[in-house]
Each structure stands twice: as structure tokens, then as C-alpha cells.
Design a protein around this motif. Structure first.
Motif, PDB file in Angstrom:
ATOM      1  N   HIS A  26      -3.120  -4.906  -1.059  1.00 11.44           N
ATOM      2  CA  HIS A  26      -3.025  -4.772   0.216  1.00 11.44           C
ATOM      3  C   HIS A  26      -4.146  -4.515   1.013  1.00 11.44           C
ATOM      4  N   SER A  63      -2.834   0.644  -4.004  1.00 11.42           N
ATOM      5  CA  SER A  63      -3.015  -0.403  -3.355  1.00 11.42           C
ATOM      6  C   SER A  63      -2.883  -1.566  -4.370  1.00 11.42           C
ATOM      7  N   LEU A  89       0.886  -1.044  -0.094  1.00 11.69           N
ATOM      8  CA  LEU A  89       0.026   0.009   0.028  1.00 11.69           C
ATOM      9  C   LEU A  89       0.970   1.366   0.098  1.00 11.69           C
ATOM     10  N   PRO A  93      -7.754  -1.974  -5.673  1.00 14.00           N
ATOM     11  CA  PRO A  93      -6.559  -2.471  -5.586  1.00 14.00           C
ATOM     12  C   PRO A  93      -6.242  -3.022  -6.897  1.00 14.00           C
ATOM     13  N   ALA A 136      -6.927  -2.289   3.181  1.00 11.92           N
ATOM     14  CA  ALA A 136      -7.134  -1.152   3.272  1.00 11.92           C
ATOM     15  C   ALA A 136      -7.009  -0.517   4.536  1.00 11.92           C
TER      16      ALA A 136
END
Length: 419
Positions: free
Chosen positions: A258, A255, A240, A278, A260
């Protein structure tokens, strides 16, 4: 609390525990001896004396254990002498048996102490490696207050595959948190690669998608040479990337597979989960500057971002219940980053009974009004950037000027082929 302070307090508790057990062992020798003497002759309590060296070996070393064992053998001989049966076959067998068992307990104590010294040496090496790899984050970075926490799941090491880093740029600050597939020392190589690539590329690339693509190329080059054949195609890194500009009350995030982060409001109890789009993890060959998106969230003074790896939310208690991070973090939403992580560390270890199934990394980032000194540094760094670098906008999927060198494609050179 530092690792050294934790080790000192742990050794102090072990010493106190050892003294208490030594006192218990001495009392047991006296009680068993007196009880055997006062009981009828057909009841033999002397063999119970083996409990004394066994209890001593829990916390004391071989020498002390051997002394208690010798004391137990002497007590057994005294019982036989008092009953006028010292030279009887029964008493002789009991004395010899107790001596043999005491020697075995001492031998086990020697092996245990050797293993303990080896473990302490491994831990010291791992701690040194952690300090080299995971540089401690500064308490203050421009308009941000930072705190970090790392807890390893491996008993023999204090480092694994979770990683974090921060860099100060001319426009604000950039942060990284990630998780290498796997845990323990085998993941250190990939973690070191990603951290080194981020610390350099964070100052050269002006958009987060390009930074993610640069890290992707670095991971692919590394895996092409060092990935084990039996794990081909199975190694990857979730990451991230965050950018907090000095002059805007927002945070931008990209991202790569990864989890949040949590957004803790300045007023206690308000917790939100960032809604991210992501991209694939680093190392699978699908992350490029055009495919990654930038998610933007409000991030004003007093707000706190809690970055974490999946080892936190996947931690279970003895009933198999996952650790409710958002619910528990809301209790300390208004605390300073260091205080927040200290509360979460104690709470997480209490939830799991001190046994983590995966490595854990936590980074708390709180926005505060920038100090005058920080503003001067930001202006100086901004002035040191190449002309026009600070004017490039971070647009998702937009064109990105990439300087030549190891973190960007050479002019006219082909892009690395996906794996």
C-alpha cells in the motif's frame, strides 16, 4: 456533509434549475409567437417553438413537458389563425410535426425519469451496503482523533473496493486502510472479508506482521473458492496496518503493497512521506509473519497521519496532471482531522472536475493527549488481556504466539501453502 444532506441540497438545486428553465420555455413561446406574427409572411418562425418543450425536458417531468408541448402546438395554431392560413397545408404540416416532436420529447422524458428512479434505488442500496461494510470511524479513539472520507468513482454506486477500519486494543489503537484490485460493487466481497478478518484478528494478535499474515490467509481462502477463473492469480488487496501505542510517541506500520501515508506536523506546512519497506499485497501468497517488517516513526501530540488510497494521487485534471496531495495537504496541516478532509474533498473534486477515475478513501489520524476516561478504558482493556499478552514486544520477524482458531494456525497444524 452526509449523503442525505448532499442529496437534499442536490434536489433543491435541481428544483430551482427546473423552475428557471420552465420560465425560459414560457418566454420562448411568447417571443417566437410574437416574432412570427410581426415578421413578413415569407418568414416562418413557428417551427422554432419545438425548442420550448426540449428545454423544459432538461429539468421537468413528462407532465410539465407535455403541457409546454401542448402550449407550443397551440401557439403554432394561433400563428396560422392570425395569418388566416390555419387550414393551409403548410400550417397543418407544421402543427402535426410540432405535435409529433413534442410527443417524442415527452417519451424521452418518461424513459429518463424511469432511469433516474432506478439509479436512485441502486444508490440507496449501495449507501446501505456502505454503512454496513464501512462502519463509521469514531471521532475519538483513545489518544487519537479520527475522520474518514469515501468517494466512489462509480456513478451507480457509493461503494467500491477501498476500505478502512479501526480497533481499540489494550495497548493502544490499530488501524487498517486498503484497496481491493478493481472498483465498484464486484470488489465488495473481498473488502468485506478483509474488514471482518481485521476487526477480529486485531484483538488476538500482538504483532503487526502476524496480523498481516492472518489477513493473507483469510484472503487466500476466500480467493480459492470465489476467484473467477478468468482472473486467476490477478486478485489481490493492498493494505496498510498501523499501531499507535498509548504510552509511546510513535506509530508502527506494516505495509502490504500500500502507498505510504503522509505525516503532517503540528506546525502548519510541515509534511513528510513515511519511508516504508512494503511486503507484497495480500492474496499473492507471499505475506507471512517472518517476511513483513514493522516501520516505526515518531508520532507525537499534535501530529497528523493522512492515510489514503491510490485513487487520490492518481486523480487527474483535464490536462492529465495528477493531484498533488502532499502539496495541498500542507495548506491545512494544522487543522482538525474532519476539517482537513473537508478541505481535501472540495479541492480534489475541483481538481478533477467532479469526475473520479478510481475510488478514493482518506483517513486522518491526529494524536492528542489522552483523556482521563480514555486512560481508564485502556487500563481496563489491558487488564482483560490474557496474562503476558501485553508484555509481548512487536519485533519485526520475531516469534509470535498465535492463539488457536480461525485467525491463527491450529497447534501442530500446517501453514497454508502459498498460491
Amino acid at each position: 456533509m452526509s449523503a442525505g444532506q448532499q442529496g437534499s441540497s442536490g434536489r433543491g438545486r435541481r428544483r430551482q434549475s427546473g423552475h428557471a428553465l420552465l420560465l425560459v420555455a414560457a418566454v420562448l413561446v411568447v417571443l417566437i409567437t410574437v416574432s412570427d406574427i410581426v415578421t413578413p409572411t415569407d418568414i416562418h418562425l413557428g417551427p422554432l417553438l419545438v425548442i420550448a418543450p426540449a428545454v423544459t425536458a432538461w429539468a421537468e417531468g413528462p407532465r410539465t413537458t407535455g403541457c409546454v408541448g401542448a402550449l407550443s402546438v397551440a401557439a403554432q395554431a394561433f400563428i396560422g389563425w392570425h395569418s388566416h392560413a390555419l387550414l393551409s397545408r403548410n400550417v397543418i404540416v407544421q402543427v402535426i410535426s410540432l405535435a409529433v416532436l413534442s410527443v417524442l420529447i415527452v417519451a424521452l422524458s418518461v424513459v429518463r425519469d424511469r432511469r433516474r428512479r432506478e439509479l436512485a434505488q441502486v444508490r440507496s442500496v449501495a449507501e446501505a451496503a456502505q454503512h454496513v461494510l464501512l462502519w463509521p470511524l469514531p471521532d475519538r479513539l483513545g489518544s487519537l482523533e479520527l475522520a474518514c472520507l469515501y468517494l466512489a468513482a462509480e456513478d451507480e454506486a457509493s461503494i467500491g473496493g477501498d476500505l478502512y477500519a479501526a480497533a481499540r486494543t489494550g495497548r493502544g489503537a490499530r488501524l487498517l486502510i486498503g484497496d481491493v484490485r478493481g472498483k465498484g460493487l464486484p470488489a465488495v466481497g473481498e473488502a468485506a472479508l478483509v474488514l471482518g478478518a481485521f476487526r477480529e484478528a486485531a484483538h488476538h494478535l500482538t504483532a503487526l506482521p502476524s496480523l498481516a499474515a492472518s489477513l493473507e490467509r483469510s484472503v487466500i481462502r476466500y480467493l480459492a473458492d470465489f476467484e473467477p477463473e478468468e482472473e486467476s492469480g490477478e486478485r489481490f488487496v493492498t493494505a496498510l496496518l498501523l499501531e499507535v501505542p498509548d504510552d509511546e510517541p510513535v506509530v508502527r506500520m506494516t505495509s502490504c503493497g500500500h502507498v505510504a501515508p503522509l505525516l503532517l506536523g503540528s506546525d502548519e506546512g510541515r509534511v513528510g512521506v513515511a519511508d516504508l519497506d512494503p511486503a507484497p499485497p495480500l492474496g499473492v501468497g507471499l505475506t507471512d509473519a517472518g517476511g513483513s517488517t514493522v516501520d516505526e516513526l515518531p508520532f507525537g501530540p499534535g501530529d497528523t497521519l493522512l492515510l489514503y488510497t491510490d485513487g487520490v494521487v492518481e486523480a487527474r485534471d483535464r490536462h492529465g496532471v495528477f493531484y498533488p496531495l502532499a502539496e495541498h495537504a500542507s495548506r491545512w496541516a494544522g487543522c482538525a482531522p474532519g476539517v482537513l478532509l473537508d478541505h481535501l474533498r472540495r479541492d480534489l473534486l475541483a481538481h478533477t472536475g467532479g469526475r473520479l477515475g478510481d475510488d478514493v478513501a482518506l483517513v486522518a489520524v491526529r494524536r492528542v493527549p489522552p483523556s482521563p476516561a480514555g486512560s481508564r478504558v485502556a487500563r481496563a482493556l489491558r487488564g482483560a488481556l490474557p496474562d503476558g499478552a501485553a508484555a509481548v514486544r512487536t519485533e519485526p520477524g520475531g516469534p509470535e504466539p498465535v492463539p488457536p482458531g480461525p485467525y491463527g494456525p491450529e497447534p501442530g497444524g500446517p501453514e497454508p501453502a502459498p498460491r
